[in-house]
Design a protein around this motif. Structure first.
Motif, PDB file in Angstrom:
ATOM      1  N   LYS A  58      41.273  36.807  55.491  1.00 57.21           N
ATOM      2  CA  LYS A  58      42.040  35.704  55.194  1.00 57.21           C
ATOM      3  C   LYS A  58      41.045  34.347  55.107  1.00 57.21           C
ATOM      4  CE  LYS A  58      44.915  33.590  58.044  1.00 57.21           C
ATOM      5  NZ  LYS A  58      46.057  33.370  58.846  1.00 57.21           N
ATOM      6  N   GLU A  59      40.515  34.330  56.145  1.00 50.73           N
ATOM      7  CA  GLU A  59      39.313  33.177  56.562  1.00 50.73           C
ATOM      8  C   GLU A  59      38.215  33.050  55.265  1.00 50.73           C
ATOM      9  OE1 GLU A  59      40.296  35.563  58.693  1.00 50.73           O
ATOM     10  OE2 GLU A  59      41.687  33.867  59.903  1.00 50.73           O
ATOM     11  N   LYS A  60      37.833  34.440  54.786  1.00 50.40           N
ATOM     12  CA  LYS A  60      36.767  34.544  53.778  1.00 50.40           C
ATOM     13  C   LYS A  60      37.515  33.953  52.430  1.00 50.40           C
ATOM     14  CE  LYS A  60      32.947  35.978  52.064  1.00 50.40           C
ATOM     15  NZ  LYS A  60      31.698  35.371  52.147  1.00 50.40           N
ATOM     16  N   LEU A  61      38.587  34.475  52.253  1.00 53.42           N
ATOM     17  CA  LEU A  61      39.306  33.969  50.872  1.00 53.42           C
ATOM     18  C   LEU A  61      39.733  32.521  51.016  1.00 53.42           C
ATOM     19  CD1 LEU A  61      40.833  34.708  48.453  1.00 53.42           C
ATOM     20  CD2 LEU A  61      42.790  34.990  49.665  1.00 53.42           C
ATOM     21  N   ILE A  62      40.119  32.055  52.108  1.00 60.04           N
ATOM     22  CA  ILE A  62      40.127  30.305  52.306  1.00 60.04           C
ATOM     23  C   ILE A  62      38.754  29.731  51.961  1.00 60.04           C
ATOM     24  CG2 ILE A  62      40.504  28.566  53.705  1.00 60.04           C
ATOM     25  CD1 ILE A  62      42.638  30.435  55.264  1.00 60.04           C
ATOM     26  N   SER A  63      37.632  30.240  52.665  1.00 58.49           N
ATOM     27  CA  SER A  63      36.209  29.807  52.266  1.00 58.49           C
ATOM     28  C   SER A  63      35.910  29.832  50.798  1.00 58.49           C
ATOM     29  CB  SER A  63      35.086  30.508  53.285  1.00 58.49           C
ATOM     30  OG  SER A  63      33.931  29.932  52.816  1.00 58.49           O
ATOM     31  N   LEU A  64      36.100  31.021  50.202  1.00 57.87           N
ATOM     32  CA  LEU A  64      35.811  30.972  48.929  1.00 57.87           C
ATOM     33  C   LEU A  64      36.581  30.200  47.696  1.00 57.87           C
ATOM     34  CD1 LEU A  64      35.276  34.810  48.708  1.00 57.87           C
ATOM     35  CD2 LEU A  64      33.545  33.258  48.482  1.00 57.87           C
ATOM     36  N   THR A  80      45.967  30.379  42.606  1.00 52.44           N
ATOM     37  CA  THR A  80      47.082  31.006  42.375  1.00 52.44           C
ATOM     38  C   THR A  80      46.853  32.548  42.217  1.00 52.44           C
ATOM     39  OG1 THR A  80      48.804  29.343  42.084  1.00 52.44           O
ATOM     40  CG2 THR A  80      49.523  31.641  41.576  1.00 52.44           C
ATOM     41  N   ASP A  81      45.974  32.889  41.006  1.00 54.75           N
ATOM     42  CA  ASP A  81      45.893  34.166  40.389  1.00 54.75           C
ATOM     43  C   ASP A  81      44.726  34.840  41.601  1.00 54.75           C
ATOM     44  OD1 ASP A  81      47.152  34.076  38.067  1.00 54.75           O
ATOM     45  OD2 ASP A  81      45.583  33.443  36.855  1.00 54.75           O
ATOM     46  N   MET A  82      43.986  34.050  42.263  1.00 51.43           N
ATOM     47  CA  MET A  82      43.241  34.698  43.195  1.00 51.43           C
ATOM     48  C   MET A  82      44.136  34.949  44.515  1.00 51.43           C
ATOM     49  SD  MET A  82      40.612  35.185  41.625  1.00 51.43           S
ATOM     50  CE  MET A  82      39.484  36.036  42.932  1.00 51.43           C
ATOM     51  N   VAL A  83      44.926  34.485  44.882  1.00 46.58           N
ATOM     52  CA  VAL A  83      45.787  34.865  45.872  1.00 46.58           C
ATOM     53  C   VAL A  83      46.646  36.057  45.572  1.00 46.58           C
ATOM     54  CG1 VAL A  83      47.558  34.091  47.329  1.00 46.58           C
ATOM     55  CG2 VAL A  83      45.690  32.660  46.911  1.00 46.58           C
ATOM     56  N   ILE A  84      47.165  36.005  44.359  1.00 46.22           N
ATOM     57  CA  ILE A  84      47.984  37.182  43.876  1.00 46.22           C
ATOM     58  C   ILE A  84      47.178  38.345  43.815  1.00 46.22           C
ATOM     59  CG2 ILE A  84      49.251  38.014  41.779  1.00 46.22           C
ATOM     60  CD1 ILE A  84      50.138  35.171  41.325  1.00 46.22           C
ATOM     61  N   GLU A  85      45.725  38.038  43.371  1.00 42.73           N
ATOM     62  CA  GLU A  85      44.997  39.356  43.260  1.00 42.73           C
ATOM     63  C   GLU A  85      44.577  40.027  44.640  1.00 42.73           C
ATOM     64  OE1 GLU A  85      40.390  40.087  42.154  1.00 42.73           O
ATOM     65  OE2 GLU A  85      41.676  39.346  40.445  1.00 42.73           O
ATOM     66  N   TRP A  86      44.461  38.991  45.622  1.00 41.97           N
ATOM     67  CA  TRP A  86      44.330  39.274  47.091  1.00 41.97           C
ATOM     68  C   TRP A  86      45.592  40.301  47.679  1.00 41.97           C
ATOM     69  CZ3 TRP A  86      46.569  36.878  51.493  1.00 41.97           C
ATOM     70  CH2 TRP A  86      46.018  37.412  52.735  1.00 41.97           C
ATOM     71  N   LEU A  87      46.569  39.560  47.400  1.00 44.36           N
ATOM     72  CA  LEU A  87      47.804  40.485  47.835  1.00 44.36           C
ATOM     73  C   LEU A  87      47.992  41.657  47.037  1.00 44.36           C
ATOM     74  CD1 LEU A  87      50.564  39.825  49.107  1.00 44.36           C
ATOM     75  CD2 LEU A  87      51.573  39.242  46.693  1.00 44.36           C
ATOM     76  N   MET A  88      47.952  41.587  45.752  1.00 45.77           N
ATOM     77  CA  MET A  88      48.274  43.007  44.993  1.00 45.77           C
ATOM     78  C   MET A  88      47.230  43.894  45.156  1.00 45.77           C
ATOM     79  SD  MET A  88      50.940  42.185  43.617  1.00 45.77           S
ATOM     80  CE  MET A  88      51.711  42.880  42.043  1.00 45.77           C
ATOM     81  N   GLY A  89      45.971  43.454  45.456  1.00 47.09           N
ATOM     82  CA  GLY A  89      44.928  44.663  45.895  1.00 47.09           C
ATOM     83  C   GLY A  89      44.647  44.960  47.253  1.00 47.09           C
ATOM     84  N   GLY A  90      45.921  44.546  48.112  1.00 43.49           N
ATOM     85  CA  GLY A  90      45.713  45.181  49.465  1.00 43.49           C
ATOM     86  C   GLY A  90      44.993  44.091  50.452  1.00 43.49           C
ATOM     87  N   MET A  91      44.791  43.004  50.076  1.00 49.80           N
ATOM     88  CA  MET A  91      44.122  42.012  51.071  1.00 49.80           C
ATOM     89  C   MET A  91      42.812  42.470  51.734  1.00 49.80           C
ATOM     90  SD  MET A  91      47.644  40.740  52.711  1.00 49.80           S
ATOM     91  CE  MET A  91      48.708  42.072  52.533  1.00 49.80           C
ATOM     92  N   LYS A  92      42.146  42.873  50.967  1.00 45.56           N
ATOM     93  CA  LYS A  92      40.711  43.681  51.424  1.00 45.56           C
ATOM     94  C   LYS A  92      39.814  42.758  51.940  1.00 45.56           C
ATOM     95  CE  LYS A  92      41.190  47.730  48.293  1.00 45.56           C
ATOM     96  NZ  LYS A  92      41.956  47.467  47.244  1.00 45.56           N
TER      97      LYS A  92
END
Length: 177
Positions: free
Chosen positions: A156-162, A141-153
């Protein structure tokens, strides 16, 4: 459209402009043709409404792992919804209230993991599994929120993999069945 959905639409319109903590119930009600009494018949407060609103798309996306969707597809659907609702969710996640969306998200994620793992034969009551579920729920949850709040840099596929690569092994083995 039912009363809950009408209140949720009003909340969504307000979240496009301001932080959840700065929204008053009277503003939510003013954006509808319904009464304050009707609001309180359905919800305890604005955070309860925010939780109900969030649950509507959570269950259809990440929550779908409990109905046979793959973990990757469910998370992909969830992150796509985040992209579509980025302004709204940013203002909801900025809440510092204990009842804010971050804690609601963690609770939904934890419940989803517990249900999924139980369906797949895991001992969800063991100390190690409870700890792993907490790590996956809070960290994810925190990593997804960070992704969202940080501008989704990152993509999406890379985030899922990580996220998948860093899940606790006691959970990961149930995802690849």
């Amino acid at each position: 459209m039912n009363s809950k959905q009408i209140f949720a639409e009003s909340l969504e319109a307000l979240l496009k402009k301001k932080n959840l903590d700065d929204i008053q119930v009277c503003e939510i009600v003013a954006g509808t043709h319904l009464s304050r009494r009707t609001f309180y018949r359905h919800f305890d407060d604005k955070y309860d409404l925010a939780g109900w609103y969030f649950a509507q798309f959570f269950e259809k996306s990440f929550g779908s792992i409990t109905n046979g969707a793959s973990w990757e597809d469910a998370l992909s659907s969830y992150l796509s919804l985040y992209k579509d609702k980025v302004a709204i969710l940013k203002n909801a996640y900025e809440s510092h209230d204990v009842n804010g969306l971050r804690n609601i998200d963690i609770a939904f994620t934890k419940k989803t993991y517990e249900t999924y793992l139980l369906q797949n034969g895991a001992d969800t009551q063991s100390e190690i599994m409870q700890f792993a579920i907490d790590i996956a729920s809070r960290g994810g949850t925190d990593m997804v929120i960070e992704w969202l709040m940080g501008g989704m840099k990152i993509e999406k596929e890379k985030l899922i993999s990580l996220l998948k690569q860093t899940l606790p092994p006691v959970i990961l083995r149930y995802l690849d069945k």
